[in-house]
Design a protein around this motif. Structure first.
Motif, PDB file in Angstrom:
ATOM      1  N   PHE B   5      26.260  -7.119  38.856  1.00 23.71           N
ATOM      2  CA  PHE B   5      26.414  -8.447  38.898  1.00 23.71           C
ATOM      3  C   PHE B   5      26.718  -9.312  37.496  1.00 23.71           C
ATOM      4  O   PHE B   5      27.327 -10.263  37.272  1.00 23.71           O
ATOM      5  N   LEU B   8      30.082  -9.302  36.006  1.00 22.55           N
ATOM      6  CA  LEU B   8      31.038 -10.115  36.726  1.00 22.55           C
ATOM      7  C   LEU B   8      31.181 -11.316  35.579  1.00 22.55           C
ATOM      8  O   LEU B   8      30.223 -12.066  35.021  1.00 22.55           O
ATOM      9  N   PHE B  12      35.969 -15.910  35.374  1.00 26.02           N
ATOM     10  CA  PHE B  12      36.825 -15.543  36.460  1.00 26.02           C
ATOM     11  C   PHE B  12      36.184 -15.830  37.871  1.00 26.02           C
ATOM     12  O   PHE B  12      36.672 -15.454  38.875  1.00 26.02           O
ATOM     13  N   PHE B  84      38.888  -8.574  32.002  1.00 33.19           N
ATOM     14  CA  PHE B  84      39.339  -8.496  33.555  1.00 33.19           C
ATOM     15  C   PHE B  84      39.114  -7.239  34.146  1.00 33.19           C
ATOM     16  O   PHE B  84      38.609  -7.064  35.190  1.00 33.19           O
ATOM     17  N   HIS B  87      35.478  -6.885  34.825  1.00 29.41           N
ATOM     18  CA  HIS B  87      35.203  -7.975  35.970  1.00 29.41           C
ATOM     19  C   HIS B  87      35.760  -7.114  37.423  1.00 29.41           C
ATOM     20  O   HIS B  87      34.873  -7.017  38.144  1.00 29.41           O
ATOM     21  N   VAL B  88      36.816  -6.423  37.333  1.00 30.97           N
ATOM     22  CA  VAL B  88      37.368  -5.875  38.635  1.00 30.97           C
ATOM     23  C   VAL B  88      36.540  -4.761  38.842  1.00 30.97           C
ATOM     24  O   VAL B  88      36.144  -4.631  40.211  1.00 30.97           O
ATOM     25  N   LEU B  91      33.311  -5.834  40.628  1.00 28.67           N
ATOM     26  CA  LEU B  91      33.520  -6.026  41.697  1.00 28.67           C
ATOM     27  C   LEU B  91      33.545  -4.942  42.847  1.00 28.67           C
ATOM     28  O   LEU B  91      32.907  -4.885  43.851  1.00 28.67           O
TER      29      LEU B  91
END
Lengths: 206, 104
Positions: B5, B8, B12, B84, B87-88, B91
Protein backbone atom coordinates in the motif's frame (compact mmCIF):
# COMPACT_ATOMS: atom_id res chain seq x y z
CA UNK A 1 -11.00 -0.89 -1.40
CA UNK A 2 -10.30 -4.00 -3.40
CA UNK A 3 -12.95 -3.28 -5.98
CA UNK A 4 -11.67 0.23 -6.37
CA UNK A 5 -8.20 -0.97 -7.20
CA UNK A 6 -9.52 -3.44 -9.75
CA UNK A 7 -11.36 -0.53 -11.35
CA UNK A 8 -8.13 1.44 -11.46
CA UNK A 9 -6.38 -1.30 -13.40
CA UNK A 10 -9.30 -1.55 -15.81
CA UNK A 11 -9.25 2.22 -16.28
CA UNK A 12 -5.54 2.13 -17.11
CA UNK A 13 -6.06 -0.58 -19.70
CA UNK A 14 -9.00 1.22 -21.31
CA UNK A 15 -7.12 4.53 -21.56
CA UNK A 16 -4.10 2.81 -23.11
CA UNK A 17 -6.24 1.04 -25.69
CA UNK A 18 -8.35 4.07 -26.50
CA UNK A 19 -5.34 6.26 -27.10
CA UNK A 20 -3.44 3.85 -29.33
CA UNK A 21 -6.00 1.80 -31.23
CA UNK A 22 -8.82 2.50 -33.63
CA UNK A 23 -11.64 0.40 -32.19
CA UNK A 24 -14.61 1.65 -34.19
CA UNK A 25 -14.02 -0.85 -36.96
CA UNK A 26 -17.31 -2.32 -38.12
CA UNK A 27 -17.79 -5.90 -39.32
CA UNK A 28 -20.30 -4.59 -41.83
CA UNK A 29 -17.53 -2.73 -43.64
CA UNK A 30 -15.86 -6.09 -44.36
CA UNK A 31 -19.07 -7.90 -45.26
CA UNK A 32 -20.21 -5.22 -47.71
CA UNK A 33 -16.74 -4.85 -49.28
CA UNK A 34 -16.78 -8.60 -49.85
CA UNK A 35 -20.19 -8.47 -51.47
CA UNK A 36 -19.21 -5.58 -53.77
CA UNK A 37 -16.02 -7.41 -54.76
CA UNK A 38 -17.95 -10.61 -55.53
CA UNK A 39 -20.48 -8.76 -57.69
CA UNK A 40 -17.64 -6.91 -59.44
CA UNK A 41 -15.80 -10.17 -60.06
CA UNK A 42 -18.96 -11.73 -61.50
CA UNK A 43 -19.27 -8.95 -64.09
CA UNK A 44 -15.56 -9.00 -64.81
CA UNK A 45 -15.75 -12.72 -65.46
CA UNK A 46 -18.68 -12.25 -67.79
CA UNK A 47 -16.78 -9.56 -69.62
CA UNK A 48 -13.64 -11.62 -70.04
CA UNK A 49 -15.19 -14.94 -71.01
CA UNK A 50 -18.16 -13.79 -73.06
CA UNK A 51 -16.84 -11.06 -75.26
CA UNK A 52 -13.86 -11.15 -77.55
CA UNK A 53 -11.81 -11.66 -74.46
CA UNK A 54 -8.35 -11.89 -75.90
CA UNK A 55 -8.47 -8.23 -76.84
CA UNK A 56 -8.40 -7.23 -73.23
CA UNK A 57 -4.94 -8.65 -72.83
CA UNK A 58 -3.43 -7.80 -76.17
CA UNK A 59 -4.78 -4.43 -77.20
CA UNK A 60 -2.77 -2.73 -74.58
CA UNK A 61 0.54 -3.91 -75.97
CA UNK A 62 0.37 -1.52 -78.89
CA UNK A 63 -0.42 1.32 -76.59
CA UNK A 64 -4.16 1.51 -76.99
CA UNK A 65 -6.59 0.83 -74.19
CA UNK A 66 -9.28 -1.56 -75.32
CA UNK A 67 -12.87 -0.94 -74.36
CA UNK A 68 -12.92 -4.18 -72.42
CA UNK A 69 -9.96 -3.15 -70.31
CA UNK A 70 -11.56 0.20 -69.55
CA UNK A 71 -14.70 -1.64 -68.38
CA UNK A 72 -12.60 -3.83 -66.11
CA UNK A 73 -10.86 -0.81 -64.62
CA UNK A 74 -14.22 0.91 -64.14
CA UNK A 75 -15.55 -2.14 -62.26
CA UNK A 76 -12.46 -2.25 -60.04
CA UNK A 77 -12.65 1.48 -59.31
CA UNK A 78 -16.37 1.20 -58.55
CA UNK A 79 -15.81 -1.69 -56.12
CA UNK A 80 -13.02 0.24 -54.41
CA UNK A 81 -14.97 3.50 -54.04
CA UNK A 82 -18.15 1.77 -52.84
CA UNK A 83 -16.15 -0.22 -50.27
CA UNK A 84 -14.43 2.91 -48.96
CA UNK A 85 -17.70 4.84 -48.72
CA UNK A 86 -19.40 1.96 -46.90
CA UNK A 87 -16.46 1.58 -44.51
CA UNK A 88 -16.60 5.30 -43.72
CA UNK A 89 -20.33 5.15 -43.10
CA UNK A 90 -20.41 1.95 -40.98
CA UNK A 91 -17.35 2.89 -38.92
CA UNK A 92 -18.65 6.39 -38.18
CA UNK A 93 -21.91 4.80 -37.02
CA UNK A 94 -19.96 2.48 -34.70
CA UNK A 95 -17.91 5.42 -33.43
CA UNK A 96 -21.02 7.46 -32.73
CA UNK A 97 -22.57 4.59 -30.78
CA UNK A 98 -19.61 4.47 -28.41
CA UNK A 99 -19.49 8.26 -28.18
CA UNK A 100 -16.21 8.66 -30.02
CA UNK A 101 -15.09 10.55 -33.06
CA UNK A 102 -14.29 8.61 -36.23
CA UNK A 103 -10.97 10.27 -37.00
CA UNK A 104 -9.17 9.84 -33.72
CA UNK A 105 -5.39 10.25 -33.73
CA UNK A 106 -5.16 6.44 -33.66
CA UNK A 107 -7.39 6.17 -36.74
CA UNK A 108 -5.30 8.73 -38.62
CA UNK A 109 -2.10 6.97 -37.65
CA UNK A 110 -3.56 3.70 -38.93
CA UNK A 111 -4.61 5.22 -42.27
CA UNK A 112 -1.30 7.00 -42.73
CA UNK A 113 0.75 3.86 -42.13
CA UNK A 114 -1.55 1.67 -44.22
CA UNK A 115 -1.36 4.12 -47.09
CA UNK A 116 2.32 3.44 -47.73
CA UNK A 117 2.03 -0.21 -48.96
CA UNK A 118 -1.52 0.42 -50.20
CA UNK A 119 -0.60 3.25 -52.58
CA UNK A 120 2.62 1.51 -53.61
CA UNK A 121 0.58 -1.54 -54.65
CA UNK A 122 -1.95 0.62 -56.48
CA UNK A 123 0.68 2.54 -58.44
CA UNK A 124 2.58 -0.65 -59.23
CA UNK A 125 -0.64 -2.22 -60.58
CA UNK A 126 -1.22 0.74 -62.87
CA UNK A 127 2.34 0.51 -64.16
CA UNK A 128 1.91 -3.22 -64.80
CA UNK A 129 -1.35 -2.67 -66.68
CA UNK A 130 0.27 0.00 -68.84
CA UNK A 131 3.12 -2.39 -69.60
CA UNK A 132 0.67 -5.10 -70.59
CA UNK A 133 1.41 -7.32 -67.60
CA UNK A 134 -2.23 -7.82 -66.60
CA UNK A 135 -1.52 -11.28 -65.20
CA UNK A 136 0.46 -9.81 -62.31
CA UNK A 137 -2.21 -7.40 -61.15
CA UNK A 138 -4.23 -9.89 -59.08
CA UNK A 139 -1.24 -11.21 -57.09
CA UNK A 140 0.20 -7.71 -56.61
CA UNK A 141 -3.05 -6.16 -55.35
CA UNK A 142 -3.63 -9.10 -52.97
CA UNK A 143 -0.08 -9.02 -51.60
CA UNK A 144 0.12 -5.26 -51.05
CA UNK A 145 -3.38 -5.10 -49.59
CA UNK A 146 -2.48 -7.93 -47.23
CA UNK A 147 0.69 -6.11 -46.15
CA UNK A 148 -1.24 -2.93 -45.44
CA UNK A 149 -3.64 -4.94 -43.25
CA UNK A 150 -0.72 -6.44 -41.31
CA UNK A 151 0.47 -2.89 -40.63
CA UNK A 152 -3.06 -1.76 -39.72
CA UNK A 153 -3.22 -4.51 -37.10
CA UNK A 154 -0.79 -2.48 -34.96
CA UNK A 155 -3.33 0.35 -34.76
CA UNK A 156 -6.67 -1.47 -34.58
CA UNK A 157 -7.92 -4.95 -33.61
CA UNK A 158 -4.90 -7.26 -33.62
CA UNK A 159 -6.75 -10.11 -35.29
CA UNK A 160 -6.88 -8.25 -38.61
CA UNK A 161 -3.29 -9.45 -39.01
CA UNK A 162 -4.63 -12.94 -39.76
CA UNK A 163 -6.71 -11.55 -42.62
CA UNK A 164 -3.64 -9.71 -43.91
CA UNK A 165 -1.45 -12.82 -43.88
CA UNK A 166 -4.15 -14.84 -45.66
CA UNK A 167 -4.39 -12.16 -48.37
CA UNK A 168 -0.62 -12.23 -48.85
CA UNK A 169 -0.66 -16.06 -49.08
CA UNK A 170 -3.44 -15.94 -51.67
CA UNK A 171 -1.47 -13.35 -53.62
CA UNK A 172 1.60 -15.59 -53.69
CA UNK A 173 -0.54 -18.52 -54.83
CA UNK A 174 -2.07 -16.33 -57.52
CA UNK A 175 1.43 -15.56 -58.74
CA UNK A 176 2.10 -19.30 -59.11
CA UNK A 177 -1.08 -20.03 -61.01
CA UNK A 178 -1.14 -17.53 -63.84
CA UNK A 179 -4.51 -17.22 -65.53
CA UNK A 180 -6.50 -17.78 -62.34
CA UNK A 181 -6.10 -14.20 -61.18
CA UNK A 182 -9.80 -13.44 -61.03
CA UNK A 183 -10.46 -16.62 -59.04
CA UNK A 184 -7.88 -15.73 -56.37
CA UNK A 185 -8.98 -12.11 -56.43
CA UNK A 186 -12.58 -13.17 -55.71
CA UNK A 187 -11.41 -15.44 -52.87
CA UNK A 188 -9.26 -12.72 -51.32
CA UNK A 189 -11.39 -9.61 -51.71
CA UNK A 190 -14.79 -11.31 -51.74
CA UNK A 191 -14.95 -14.47 -49.66
CA UNK A 192 -12.29 -13.56 -47.06
CA UNK A 193 -13.82 -10.13 -46.45
CA UNK A 194 -17.29 -11.59 -45.94
CA UNK A 195 -15.90 -14.25 -43.59
CA UNK A 196 -13.79 -11.84 -41.56
CA UNK A 197 -16.57 -9.24 -41.41
CA UNK A 198 -19.05 -11.83 -40.14
CA UNK A 199 -16.67 -13.14 -37.46
CA UNK A 200 -15.89 -9.56 -36.42
CA UNK A 201 -19.58 -8.72 -36.22
CA UNK A 202 -20.36 -11.78 -34.13
CA UNK A 203 -17.43 -11.15 -31.79
CA UNK A 204 -17.77 -7.42 -31.14
CA UNK A 205 -21.41 -6.86 -32.13
CA UNK A 206 -20.47 -3.90 -34.29
CA UNK B 1 0.11 -7.45 1.16
CA UNK B 2 0.02 -4.43 3.42
CA UNK B 3 3.55 -3.38 2.60
CA UNK B 4 2.49 -2.70 -0.98
CA UNK B 5 0.00 0.00 0.00
CA UNK B 6 2.87 2.37 0.70
CA UNK B 7 4.00 1.91 -2.91
CA UNK B 8 0.74 3.35 -4.21
CA UNK B 9 1.48 6.81 -5.55
CA UNK B 10 -0.55 9.74 -4.25
CA UNK B 11 -0.29 11.45 -7.63
CA UNK B 12 -2.29 8.59 -9.10
CA UNK B 13 -5.06 8.31 -6.55
CA UNK B 14 -7.03 10.57 -8.86
CA UNK B 15 -8.68 8.86 -11.82
CA UNK B 16 -7.93 11.69 -14.25
CA UNK B 17 -4.23 11.83 -13.44
CA UNK B 18 -4.06 8.04 -13.66
CA UNK B 19 -5.72 8.27 -17.08
CA UNK B 20 -3.33 10.95 -18.34
CA UNK B 21 -0.36 8.89 -17.22
CA UNK B 22 -1.74 5.70 -18.82
CA UNK B 23 -2.03 7.50 -22.14
CA UNK B 24 1.50 8.90 -21.87
CA UNK B 25 2.94 5.47 -21.10
CA UNK B 26 1.94 4.17 -24.54
CA UNK B 27 2.27 7.34 -26.64
CA UNK B 28 5.53 9.15 -27.22
CA UNK B 29 3.71 12.46 -26.80
CA UNK B 30 0.11 13.70 -26.93
CA UNK B 31 -1.52 17.08 -27.39
CA UNK B 32 -3.94 18.80 -25.05
CA UNK B 33 -6.85 18.25 -27.42
CA UNK B 34 -6.16 14.54 -27.82
CA UNK B 35 -6.17 14.11 -24.06
CA UNK B 36 -9.36 16.12 -23.79
CA UNK B 37 -11.10 13.93 -26.34
CA UNK B 38 -10.05 10.62 -24.81
CA UNK B 39 -10.96 11.60 -21.30
CA UNK B 40 -14.03 13.72 -22.11
CA UNK B 41 -13.05 16.56 -19.81
CA UNK B 42 -13.35 20.32 -19.74
CA UNK B 43 -10.30 22.47 -20.45
CA UNK B 44 -9.95 23.76 -16.90
CA UNK B 45 -10.29 20.40 -15.25
CA UNK B 46 -7.72 18.77 -17.48
CA UNK B 47 -5.31 21.71 -17.20
CA UNK B 48 -5.28 21.62 -13.41
CA UNK B 49 -4.40 17.92 -13.34
CA UNK B 50 -1.70 18.41 -15.96
CA UNK B 51 -0.26 21.17 -13.82
CA UNK B 52 -0.16 18.84 -10.83
CA UNK B 53 1.72 16.18 -12.80
CA UNK B 54 4.13 18.76 -14.14
CA UNK B 55 4.83 20.04 -10.65
CA UNK B 56 5.93 16.62 -9.43
CA UNK B 57 8.02 16.23 -12.61
CA UNK B 58 6.07 13.24 -13.92
CA UNK B 59 5.39 14.92 -17.25
CA UNK B 60 7.16 17.49 -19.34
CA UNK B 61 5.51 20.16 -21.46
CA UNK B 62 6.67 21.33 -24.83
CA UNK B 63 4.99 24.49 -26.09
CA UNK B 64 5.20 25.45 -29.72
CA UNK B 65 3.06 27.01 -32.42
CA UNK B 66 1.48 25.33 -35.42
CA UNK B 67 0.95 28.37 -37.60
CA UNK B 68 -0.91 30.63 -35.21
CA UNK B 69 -2.44 27.96 -33.04
CA UNK B 70 -0.64 27.00 -29.87
CA UNK B 71 0.35 23.35 -29.99
CA UNK B 72 1.26 21.96 -26.60
CA UNK B 73 2.70 18.49 -26.34
CA UNK B 74 2.98 16.42 -23.21
CA UNK B 75 5.42 13.62 -22.52
CA UNK B 76 6.01 11.35 -19.56
CA UNK B 77 9.37 11.86 -17.89
CA UNK B 78 11.55 8.97 -16.81
CA UNK B 79 10.64 9.73 -13.22
CA UNK B 80 6.94 9.64 -14.11
CA UNK B 81 7.23 6.37 -15.99
CA UNK B 82 9.02 4.67 -13.13
CA UNK B 83 6.50 6.00 -10.63
CA UNK B 84 3.66 4.70 -12.79
CA UNK B 85 5.22 1.24 -13.11
CA UNK B 86 5.72 1.07 -9.36
CA UNK B 87 2.11 2.11 -8.79
CA UNK B 88 0.74 -0.52 -11.18
CA UNK B 89 2.98 -3.20 -9.66
CA UNK B 90 1.67 -2.35 -6.21
CA UNK B 91 -1.93 -2.44 -7.48
CA UNK B 92 -1.42 -5.90 -8.93
CA UNK B 93 0.32 -7.25 -5.85
CA UNK B 94 -2.40 -5.97 -3.55
CA UNK B 95 -5.11 -7.46 -5.72
CA UNK B 96 -3.34 -10.81 -5.80
CA UNK B 97 -2.92 -10.72 -2.04
CA UNK B 98 -6.57 -9.89 -1.65
CA UNK B 99 -7.59 -12.93 -3.62
CA UNK B 100 -5.42 -15.13 -1.48
CA UNK B 101 -7.03 -13.78 1.67
CA UNK B 102 -10.48 -14.52 0.29
CA UNK B 103 -9.65 -18.18 -0.04
CA UNK B 104 -8.32 -18.67 3.47
Amino acid sequence: MKRNLQEELTHIRIMMERSTRFLSLSGWAGIMAGIYASIGAYYARKLIYNSASIEIYFDIKDGSMSKGLLYLLAIATGVFLLSMATALYTCSRTAKKSGEKLFTPAALKMLYNMAIPFITGGVLSIILILKGLMGLVAPITLIFYGLSLVIASHYTYRNIKVLGILEVALGLLAACYQGYGLFFWTLGFGVLHILYGTLMYLKYKQ
Amino acid sequence: MKQYFKDLDKAFDNKIRLGIMSVLMVNEYVSFNELKQWMSLTDGNLASHLKYLEKVDYISINKSFLGRKPNTKYRATKLGKNAFKKHVNALEKILKGGKHNDVT
